[in-house]
Structures are given as structure tokens and as C-alpha cells.
Design a protein around this motif. Structure first.
Motif, PDB file in Angstrom:
ATOM      1  N   ARG A  63      56.150  13.667 128.974  1.00 18.37           N
ATOM      2  CA  ARG A  63      56.222  13.371 130.598  1.00 18.37           C
ATOM      3  C   ARG A  63      55.097  12.502 131.612  1.00 18.37           C
ATOM      4  O   ARG A  63      55.942  12.205 132.627  1.00 18.37           O
ATOM      5  N   GLN A  64      54.030  13.541 132.246  1.00 19.39           N
ATOM      6  CA  GLN A  64      52.967  12.507 132.027  1.00 19.39           C
ATOM      7  C   GLN A  64      52.756  11.101 132.094  1.00 19.39           C
ATOM      8  O   GLN A  64      52.203  10.014 133.442  1.00 19.39           O
ATOM      9  N   THR A  99      55.363   8.743 133.370  1.00 16.54           N
ATOM     10  CA  THR A  99      55.405   8.955 135.058  1.00 16.54           C
ATOM     11  C   THR A  99      54.603   8.404 135.137  1.00 16.54           C
ATOM     12  O   THR A  99      54.409   6.849 136.369  1.00 16.54           O
ATOM     13  N   SER A 100      53.143   8.194 134.317  1.00 14.27           N
ATOM     14  CA  SER A 100      52.316   6.841 134.997  1.00 14.27           C
ATOM     15  C   SER A 100      52.616   5.810 134.831  1.00 14.27           C
ATOM     16  O   SER A 100      51.937   5.023 135.003  1.00 14.27           O
ATOM     17  N   ARG A 150      54.599   4.841 138.195  1.00 12.52           N
ATOM     18  CA  ARG A 150      53.669   4.671 138.839  1.00 12.52           C
ATOM     19  C   ARG A 150      52.917   3.382 138.953  1.00 12.52           C
ATOM     20  O   ARG A 150      52.129   3.169 140.226  1.00 12.52           O
ATOM     21  N   PHE A 178      57.881   7.903 142.509  1.00 15.16           N
ATOM     22  CA  PHE A 178      58.199   8.111 141.140  1.00 15.16           C
ATOM     23  C   PHE A 178      57.462   9.904 140.588  1.00 15.16           C
ATOM     24  O   PHE A 178      56.197   9.597 141.044  1.00 15.16           O
ATOM     25  N   THR A 179      58.315  11.215 140.571  1.00 19.06           N
ATOM     26  CA  THR A 179      57.495  11.877 139.955  1.00 19.06           C
ATOM     27  C   THR A 179      58.123  12.731 138.490  1.00 19.06           C
ATOM     28  O   THR A 179      59.196  11.881 138.724  1.00 19.06           O
ATOM     29  N   LYS A 180      57.547  13.045 137.810  1.00 17.31           N
ATOM     30  CA  LYS A 180      57.798  13.929 136.489  1.00 17.31           C
ATOM     31  C   LYS A 180      58.665  14.629 136.386  1.00 17.31           C
ATOM     32  O   LYS A 180      59.489  14.887 136.113  1.00 17.31           O
TER      33      LYS A 180
END
Length: 779
Positions: A203-204, A207-208, A211, A218-220
Motif C-alpha cells: 500500500r505504501q 501511494t509513494s 504521490r 492521494f493517501t493509502k
């Protein structure tokens, strides 16, 4: 003084008395001392040390992992806690850890939760408590059972724009964003364990990536998983779902819209920001401003404290481009590297223009204090000769309004030489440095320069030294480049394009000169030039903000001198002097090659124990215009950062035997160096740390020089000449600096003959002992 049998008996009695103090002295009646905690699993993939973090109650700390010294110190206090001496002893020690059954249940729960998160859903933990003599031993038995694995994995991305950003062909430059091929590879794969930590990392990762590709908001939380384990035993069908952006509506309803891409519109740099005066950035009214396209630089009442071009060169958030997290991080780092600035902060203001989401970027900073003075004074101890050193420094951090740093330092040192009090060691000097925060070198592209965090340094120094043997003046100047790749923060490189050193000896003692080997007198203790260049590469994972983490470092350096001058003299067919060497302005110059490699690693066993080791090797070779290295460039051994059983400059070379009263520090220098060390560090109490270590190493000459008999390196015998020592050290760790006192005992002395080499069998505090005072760890 040699240790006698009575001395050994006395030491044994003292150790036995301390260790035999009742460990349950302060354990209340009906309670138990938590003595030992073990974790045993049926799965070799999980080691007990890795699982200790999930135990909620640990026994008293063991120094070096062997002895509960702090508990024993606590137990030395009396029972009357009102007495001052008892309170002080207890502060130095550690009270007994009283067994708490509720914490056993919490530990069991935490261990089980850990294994469930790793995919071992049916794992079981069985604590076994054994009580004996007011002590408790706890063993946690773990049965992991068969884990759940991912049978199939699919990604469901309901947002088409986000899908194109992740898997489209038009992606941003990976060098600038820090992306690599591995960063774009999914972490979740069919056949792997159903590890919830890896699912969170995936997920991270997504997200990275988003972004860094324009998705500022955007957030996880927009990424979820659906797992189905109903079809097959111990198998999971897993779906990753990337939801559209959800906008809240009335009555707890929401609507789904695609995630927005954000474009940078304007970049505003406020160089003299006052947070108390301007809370609303959009209402900021500067007294002075400079406009560059969509960049605006605001200056305050102090005027243009730093040139606009310097600020522009260090800004990576670019108008008209998609938002990137990495560009923001680069801008933070670049502005933080400008010593003329302080308190860096970057903010964004969202807006919508023509259905396009945009961001105005505000880079907030304020001028740092331009000028500063520094003063230091230190005590010194060189091979038992006591003295002091002091320095007075001045620094200007923005001398040409481009964040250039100018520094000047006055230095002085005095040392009382025990062998000759009529004339002691005096060292006086001045050093100036001018540093520019960029790579000042022709033919380099702008993009290449922006990819580096670099500085260009000009140095000039003058140093005067006087000893009983000689007086020496050293004048030097240089042009140095220091840089780090902005994407590889752990790597630092330095290239000294030019180093010029001129050594002038206005006085030299004739007796000292007569005792030197002929080559040393000709090539080391004479007026000379050392003109060369050098390169160094260092890699270190040390982070002062994150302590108690495994660290390793590697350093390589190479240096050469005299090659260009020798080539020019050869082409011009210049004449040589009586020693067969060319000269520059009638003065001899040195020619050599030198290289060093050093690797060290520190492994933290737990929060209070660490094991560290180091291996270093150096080789220098004079040739052409030189038969021997300049004394300043030769290696020496012994001392606080080398083989600690010897004082500085008293070991080697090889099996060379020094002659008391005749051997000078020159004879104990050489061309090859080997250093090997391993050290166990254990917290004692308060700020004190204890270390036990073993050192090995020596120095050797590459030729059989007169006056250094037995010092030449030979493949068939050098391993017999590796000196060894052991010792204990006491360190005072004050977080921002560390003081250490190390003692060393010789274990194997290659300068001796026969069985006398094994000094470990004959401990002698007079001849085989050395102590050292230093700042910082030895490696």
C-alpha cells in the motif's frame, strides 16, 4: 610489576564477592525475581532475539550478556532508603524485576499477533513458568503450524487516471524521483506468505509512486484488500482495490470521482519569513521582490540577503510540472544545505483553475546568523607526553551573498616532552577556507550539477612546529571538491584536484640527523614540495537521528604526488641533483602513490549491547623521484584508534626492535598498515558504557631500509608479525559527543623473540600496558 598469584586470588575473591550478592535481596516476600526468559519456536525462520521485542517483561539487564551487574550494584545498598549513600547506590544500579503474571498473558498475546500478521494464522503460544528459590524462569513455546499463502493476486484499479499513472509508458525521470526498477516491482506475489506487513508495505509503495506522479492528495486509505480463504485450506485469493476519491455528501453519503492530478502553478520563496507577522501566506506583502517567470522571491526589510540565482538553483519544485513528493524532499535538502538560511519550511495552497487542480508552493525561510566565533581547548596525551591544544575560529556564512562560507582558524598546541624538558613541542598555525555551495568546474551540464549536493573549497594554511629534534614550517594550499548524489545520501565523495605543500626546515638537530638512515635524511627531513591530488569515497549508514540501529561504513582513498612534475621534467630532460632526483625551483619534490581501504560494522544485539568490528589496510609506494615517503605520509601504529596495547607510534615496523634512548619516532613509521579490531560494547549505568576488545595489526616497509631492520613486508613471514592486544574501555556517552578511556594489554609482541612474544602469558603493567584518552568511538 607482574601479577602475582596473590593478585590473581584477590581479583577472583572480589569478582566472586560481587557476583554472589543475593540477587533476591530486595524481592518482597511472596514475590519472585524474573530471572530468565526464553523463546523456543518450531520454525527456524524465526530466531529468539528477533522475537524479544514482543515480550512485555524482561529480566534485569546483563552486562556483556553474562552478568546482572546493575542489579548487583543495586543490591549493595542498605535497606534503609532514607540514607543518602543507599539512595546514590540505587541510582547507579537497577532494581529487581518482579515477576508479573499479567504481563505473561500480554506477551503471549503479542507473540501470537506477530505470527498471525506473518501469515501463521493458526500459531499457538504456550508459556511455561518455572519457580525456584524466589526466582522465575519463563519459556514461551511457539508452534507456528501451517501458514496461509497467497494462491492468486490481482489488482483492481477503479480509477483509470491512477491506472495510467502506475502502468502507463509516459513516466517521470526515475533518477530525479529516486525510483528504481525494484521500486516498481509488486511486493505481493502468488505463492508468498499471507504477510500483513508486506501487504501494508505494498500500500505504501503504490501511494509513494502516485504521490511522485502528481497525486498530491492521494493517501493509502484509498487502497484496500479483499481476501478470500474459503476455497482451499491455508490458501488465500487476494484482491488489491484502488478506490476512486470519495467526496463526502449529506446524510453520510459520498460520491466517487477520479483522483486529481496536481500541477505546480507558482513558486514563492520568502527569504525573510516571520511566522508571527504573517499567519496568512496569501496576504503576504513584501518590501522587496524579484520575479522570474512563475518564481517569485520575496525579501524582507534586510534586503537581498542572498542572491536570487542561488535560491533558484536549489529549488526543485518547478512551475508548470506535476507535483512530486521527491522534488519537495530535494528542495528541503538543498535549502537546508545553504548555510546562509535557517528554519526551512515548505507549504502548498490548493486551487482549481479551468477544472485543473493546481498548487502554489511557498518556501519559507529566514537568514541564518552570518558570523560566528568558536573557541576550544583540549588536553592531549601522546605516548605519555602531556600537553594542551587550543583554537580560535571565525566563520562568515554568506560573505558574497551566495551562501559562501569563509572561515579562518588560529591554532596552537604545547606538549611537554618527557625525554627532553629543555625544549618542548610547540605547534602554531593558521588555516583559511573559502567554500562555495556548488560544483565550480567547467564543461559540466546544469542537470548534472543539480543532481549533486556539492561544494568547492579553496584552502590555505601555515603551520610552524618546533621539537627538540627540529623546527619545521609547512605551507599548503588546495582546491577541493566535495559532493553527494542527492539520491544516494549515504555516499560522500571528495576530489582534491590540487594539493600543494611546501615543507621548510630552518633547524634540525645534527645528532638527530646523524641517527637517521641516509634515505630518511635525504627524502623526509629536508626542504621539499609535495604536489599532488587525491580522491576519497565513503559510504556510511549512520544516522544520528536514529540510534541503536545496525551501522556499516566503507571508506576508500587514493592519493598521488609528483607525477605531473616528473613527467614534465622528463620531457624537458631536466638535470637531476646528487641524489638522482629532479627539483622544482631548486627544491626536491616527492613522488608516490598511496591507497587506503577501511570497513567497519556495528551490530546491535539489543538496546544495551552491541558488537563492532573493523578491518583497515593501507599501502604507499615511493618511486621515480623518491626512494622513501615523506614522513607526513608514512603510516604509524599503536594508539587510541589502532592496536591499543601500544602507545601511539611505538609499534612496528614488522619485527623491528626499538632501542631505548636511541630509536626515534621516524624508525617506527612505514609504508604498509594493517588494522583489525573487534569490540563488544555494553551499557553500564547512567551515561557510562563498558567495552571489551581485541586489536591486531602492524606496519611494514616495502623495502629493507637501513635503520629499520626486520620491518620489511614479506609474504612468508608477515603473518607472524601481526601484533595483538586486548583490553577494557570506559565510555561517557553524552549523546552529542562521547569521551572514552581505553586500556590495552599486549597479547602478542612481534618485536620480542621466542616465547617472550606471547605477552599474554606474562602480564606486565610496566612494559605491556597502555592507556588512551580520546573523543568518539575508535571505529
Amino acid at each position: 610489576m607482574r601479577f602475582s598469584a596473590i593478585g590473581y586470588i584477590f581479583m577472583f575473591i572480589m569478582i566472586w564477592t560481587l557476583s554472589s550478592c543475593s540477587s533476591t535481596k530486595f524481592v518482597p516476600e511472596g514475590e519472585y525475581l524474573l530471572d530468565k526468559v526464553h523463546i523456543k519456536t518450531d520454525n527456524s525462520d524465526f530466531k529468539s532475539p528477533d522475537l524479544q521485542a514482543y515480550i512485555r517483561q524482561h529480566p534485569n539487564y546483563k552486562m556483556f550478556g553474562l552478568n546482572k551487574t546493575q542489579l548487583q550494584i543495586y543490591n549493595l545498598s542498605g535497606r534503609d532508603s532514607s540514607r543518602w549513600i543507599n539512595r546514590q547506590i540505587r541510582k547507579l544500579g537497577e532494581p529487581p524485576v518482579i515477576y508479573d503474571s499479567t504481563l505473561v498473558y500480554k506477551s503471549e498475546t503479542e507473540l501470537k499477533k506477530f505470527f498471525v500478521n506473518k501469515g501463521y494464522v493458526n500459531a499457538e503460544v504456550y508459556p511455561v513458568v518455572a519457580k525456584h528459590n524466589k526466582k522465575v524462569d519463563i519459556t514461551y513455546f511457539v508452534e507456528t503450524n501451517e501458514p496461509y499463502r497467497i494462491r492468486s493476486f490481482s489488482s483492481i484499479i477503479e480509477d483509470s487516471t491512477a491506472y495510467n499513472a502506475l502502468y502507463g509508458t509516459d513516466q517521470p525521470n526515475r533518477r530525479l524521483t529516486g525510483e528504481s526498477n525494484t521500486s516498481r516491482v509488486p511486493l505481493v506475489k502468488p505463492g508468498s506468505l499471507f504477510d500483513r506487513n508486506i501487504l501494508e508495505d505494498e500500500r505504501q509503495r503504490l501511494t509513494s509512486l502516485l504521490r511522485n506522479r502528481g497525486y498530491y492528495a492521494f493517501t493509502k486509505e484509498s487502497i484496500t484488500y479483499v481476501a478470500d480463504s474459503s476455497l482451499l485450506s491455508h490458501s488465500v485469493d487476494l484482491d488489491l482495490i484502488l478506490h476512486p476519491q470519495r467526496i463526502p455528501m449529506e446524510n453520510d453519503a459520498y460520491k466517487e470521482v477520479p483522483h486529481s492530478l496536481y500541477w505546480i502553478d507558482k513558486v514563492k520563496i520568502i527569504a525573510d519569513y516571520d511566522p508571527l507577522k504573517y499567519m496568512d501566506l496569501t496576504a503576504y506583502v513584501p518590501s522587496d521582490s524579484v520575479q522570474y517567470d512563475n518564481y517569485t522571491i520575496y525579501y524582507g526589510e534586510k534586503g537581498k540577503t542572498i542572491r536570487p540565482k542561488v535560491l533558484m538553483e536549489n529549488c526543485f519544485t518547478t512551475p508548470g510540472r506535476l507535483y512530486m513528493d521527491k522534488r519537495v524532499e530535494l528542495t528541503y535538502a538543498a535549502f537546508a544545505g545553504l548555510k546562509a538560511l535557517d528554519n526551512i519550511n515548505i507549504r502548498f495552497a490548493e486551487k482549481v483553475e479551468n477544472d485543473t487542480s493546481k498548487l502554489d508552493c511557498y518556501i519559507l525561510t529566514m537568514p541564518a546568523r552570518k558570523q560566528s566565533f568558536s573557541f576550544s581547548i583540549d588536553g592531549t596525551n601522546s605516548a605519555g607526553d602531556l600537553g594542551f591544544a587550543s583554537s580560535l575560529g571565525y566563520q562568515h556564512r554568506n560573505i558574497f551573498k551566495g551562501s559562501e562560507t569563509f572561515g579562518i582558524k588560529l591554532m596552537g598546541a604545547y606538549e611537554a616532552i618527557s625525554e627532553n624538558f629543555s625544549q618542548n613541542y610547540i605547534d602554531l598555525g593558521v588555516q583559511t577556507t573559502l567554500s562555495f555551495p556548488k560544483f565550480m568546474f567547467p564543461f559540466l551540464s546544469t542537470s548534472f550539477k543539480r543532481s549533486l549536493r556539492a561544494s568547492t573549497e579553496f584552502t590555505l594554511s601555515y603551520n610552524y612546529q618546533t621539537r627538540p629534534e627540529y623546527s619545521r614550517i609547512l605551507t599548503s594550499g588546495g582546491l577541493h571538491y566535495v559532493w553527494q548524489d542527492r539520491m544516494r545520501k549515504f555516499v560522500r565523495q571528495q576530489f582534491n584536484l590540487l594539493d600543494i605543500n611546501y615543507v621548510y626546515l630552518p633547524r634540525i638537530d645534527q645528532e638527530f640527523l646523524n641517527n637517521l638512515p641516509p634515505n630518511a635524511a635525504l627524502f623526509s627531513y629536508t626542504n621539499q614540495f609535495i604536489v599532488g591530488m587525491a580522491y576519497s569515497y565513503s559510504y556510511s549508514t549512520f544516522n544520528p537521528a536514529v540510534k541503536r540501529r545496525d551501522v556499516h561504513s566503507f571508506r576508500f582513498s587514493a592519493e598521488s604526488a609528483g607525477n605531473a612534475l616528473y613527467g614534465l621534467n622528463s620531457m624537458l630532460k631536466s638535470s637531476k641533483d646528487n641524489s638522482g632526483s629532479y627539483e622544482l625551483f631548486g627544491i626536491y619534490y616527492a613522488q608516490y602513490l598511496k591507497g587506503d581501504v577501511d570497513y567497519s560494522k556495528t551490530v546491535f544485539i539489543d538496546k544495551k549491547n552491541a558488537f563492532a568490528w573493523r578491518a583497515g589496510f593501507g599501502l604507499a609506494a615511493p618511486y621515480g623521484n623518491s626512494l622513501i615517503l615523506p614522513f607526513e605520509k608514512r603510516y604509524y601504529s599503536g594508539g587510541a584508534n589502532s592496536v591499543r596495547g601500544w602507545s601511539v607510534r611505538t609499534l612496528g615496523p614488522g619485527a623491528y626492535q626499538s632501542i631505548p634512548g636511541k630509536t626515534t619516532f621516524y624508525e617506527q613509521s612505514a609504508d604498509i598498515k594493517l588494522d583489525l579490531s573487534m569490540e563488544y560494547r555494553s551499557h553500564l549505568f547512567w551515561k557510562l558504557e563498558l567495552a571489551a576488545y581485541i586489536d591486531a595489526g602492524n606496519i611494514w616497509t616495502i623495502r629493507d631500509y637501513e635503520g629499520q631492520e626486520g620491518g620489511q613486508f614479506k609474504f612468508d613471514s608477515f603473518y607472524k608479525q601481526i601484533a595483538m592486544s586486548y583490553g577494557l574501555g570506559l565510555r561517557f556517552d553524552f549523546d552529542f559527543f562521547l569521551l572514552r578511556i581505553d586500556t590495552g594489554m599486549k597479547a602478542y609482541d612481534p618485536a620480542q623473540r621466542g616465547d617472550d612474544r606471547w605477552a599474554v602469558l606474562r602480564p606486565n603493567l610496566t612494559n605491556n600496558f597502555a592507556w588512551h584518552f580520546a573523543v568518539g568511538y575508535p571505529f
